[in-house]
Design an enzyme around this catalytic site. Structure first.
Site, PDB file in Angstrom:
ATOM      1  CE  LYS A  38      -0.336  -0.339   5.072  1.00  0.00           C
ATOM      2  NZ  LYS A  38      -1.112  -0.971   6.152  1.00  0.00           N
ATOM      3  NE  ARG A 136      -6.518   0.101  11.293  1.00  0.00           N
ATOM      4  CZ  ARG A 136      -5.280  -0.040  10.816  1.00  0.00           C
ATOM      5  NH1 ARG A 136      -4.360   0.884  11.023  1.00  0.00           N
ATOM      6  NH2 ARG A 136      -4.945  -1.116  10.135  1.00  0.00           N
ATOM      7  CE1 TYR A 264       9.326  32.260   2.404  1.00  0.00           C
ATOM      8  CE2 TYR A 264       9.297  29.861   2.454  1.00  0.00           C
ATOM      9  CZ  TYR A 264       9.218  31.051   1.750  1.00  0.00           C
ATOM     10  OH  TYR A 264       9.036  31.034   0.402  1.00  0.00           O
ATOM     11  CG  MET A 313       6.249  23.626  -1.279  1.00  0.00           C
ATOM     12  SD  MET A 313       5.144  24.484  -2.416  1.00  0.00           S
ATOM     13  CE  MET A 313       4.143  25.433  -1.289  1.00  0.00           C
TER      14      MET A 313
END
Ligand code: PLP
Length: 368
Positions: A38, A136, A264, A313
């Protein structure tokens, strides 16, 4: 491997083979092996990994969502694919592409039955998920009789396996709870056999279940993280080889004076003269902001360089004041020595999260 010239994830298939063989060596001869692929094979490359494993002795594959199973079929995977968390919206595709759904509650069971019957299926293979404490997904033991009635009335589907999932198989402090889960699952399988009159395949163990609970191997085991090189403990990690190395390069070096800031929000303030390197990998590539502010580090020419300020980013800046290096030099984000587990734990997370987050923007290079 030549030195990286850009951000790349190198995937070493011989390490994958080593991990597979190590896991197999823990199993009885007739225990089947399901490879969990997965989330792009935990961020690696689902197609390449699944095709490679299909040629080894893997019996089954598992993905989380239907779309992942469809992608594997498109890549040429012909072995059975279990879809762990399908939703009714994908049931048509499941049948069209011969995927095997895990059915975990009345709603999905009823809807799958309806679609299988409408498509004139007979004995379509499905898997029933039981909840033994993870809370779950999954049916309870008391649901078995009503499931039987519905399946017996329809005959459109057939239970190939019943399974459950361990909540804390890697944590030996939770041994009692895990043993309770194992007992509960055995009770469920006995009840199932009494009601249905046959025993489908039984499976319960993920990677740490394989390593820590041989009594829970049953008919099949389901391994993800182990294949990719992590054993969830310092002791076991020695027996595995991380298959992936995330590498990049220094794009620019800055000389910074005392009192200047970096990045930043001016999140890093220099306390003296320093050198920084800018590296083309950021939170859009999977290195989240939790690695910033000197928590995470990379390796340049054999030395640790901490990430300073906020992760951007598309970039990080690292402290290279005491490191001899130049623009264009290779940067190791993680590899077999400075592992993803190391880096993840520096930011209080786990290897699973770091490796599955490496975004599709990062080029994958397969080492055969
Ligand atoms: C993801 C998953 C696994 C694989 O677990 P690992 O710890 O990576 O081996 C096995 N079973 C289920 C149900 C899962 O969701």
């Amino acid at each position: 491997m030549p030195k990286a010239q850009e951000t790349v994830l190198e995937i070493d298939l011989s390490s994958l083979k080593h991990n597979f063989e190590y896991l197999k060596s823990k199993l009885q001869k007739n225990t089947k092996f399901l490879a969990v692929v997965k989330a792009f094979a935990y961020g690696n490359d689902a197609d390449e990994i699944a095709i490679y494993l299909q040629n080894l002795e893997v019996d089954y594959f598992a993905v989380a969502y239907t779309s992942e199973g469809v992608a594997l079929r498109n890549a040429g995977i012909t072995k059975p694919i279990l879809v762990l968390h399908p939703l009714p919206a994908g049931f048509d595709s499941i049948i069209e592409r011969c995927l095997e759904p895990s059915l975990y509650n009345d709603k999905v069971l009823n809807e799958f039955l309806e679609i299988a019957a409408a498509k004139k299926q007979k004995n379509y293979p499905i898997h029933l998920k039981f909840n033994t404490g993870l809370n779950r997904l999954g049916f309870s033991e008391i649901d078995i009789e009503s499931i039987y009635k519905r399946l017996d009335a329809s005959k459109a589907i057939k239970v190939n396996s019943i399974f459950s999932h361990l909540a804390a198989s890697e944590d030996l402090k939770e041994k009692e709870f895990t043993q309770y889960q194992i007992r509960s699952f055995k009770n469920i399988s006995e009840k199932f056999k009494t009601v249905f009159g046959y025993q489908p395949m039984l499976h319960l163990s993920n990677t740490s279940g394989i390593l820590n609970y041989p009594e829970a191997h049953l008919d099949m085991v389901r391994s993800g993280i182990g294949l990719y090189g992590f054993g969830n403990s310092d002791q076991e990690n020695k027996n595995f080889r991380p298959i992936a190395a995330l590498k990049s390069v220094i794009s620019q070096i800055h000389h910074i004076e005392k009192g200047e800031t970096v990045g930043y929000n001016r999140a890093y303030k220099s306390v003296g003269f320093m050198k920084t390197a800018t590296i083309p990998i950021g939170h859009a590539d999977g290195i989240g902001r939790q690695y910033g502010k000197e928590k995470g580090f990379v390796v340049i020419n054999g030395h640790k360089a901490h990430i300073i300020g906020n992760v951007c980013m598309d970039m990080i800046m690292v402290n290279i004041t005491d490191i001899e290096c130049e623009e264009g030099d290779e940067v190791i984000i993680f590899d077999a020595a400075h592992t993803a587990e190391n880096l993840a734990s520096a930011a209080s997370t786990i290897s699973y999260e770091l490796i599955t987050a490496i975004s599709q923007r990062v080029k994958r290079i397969i080492k055969k």
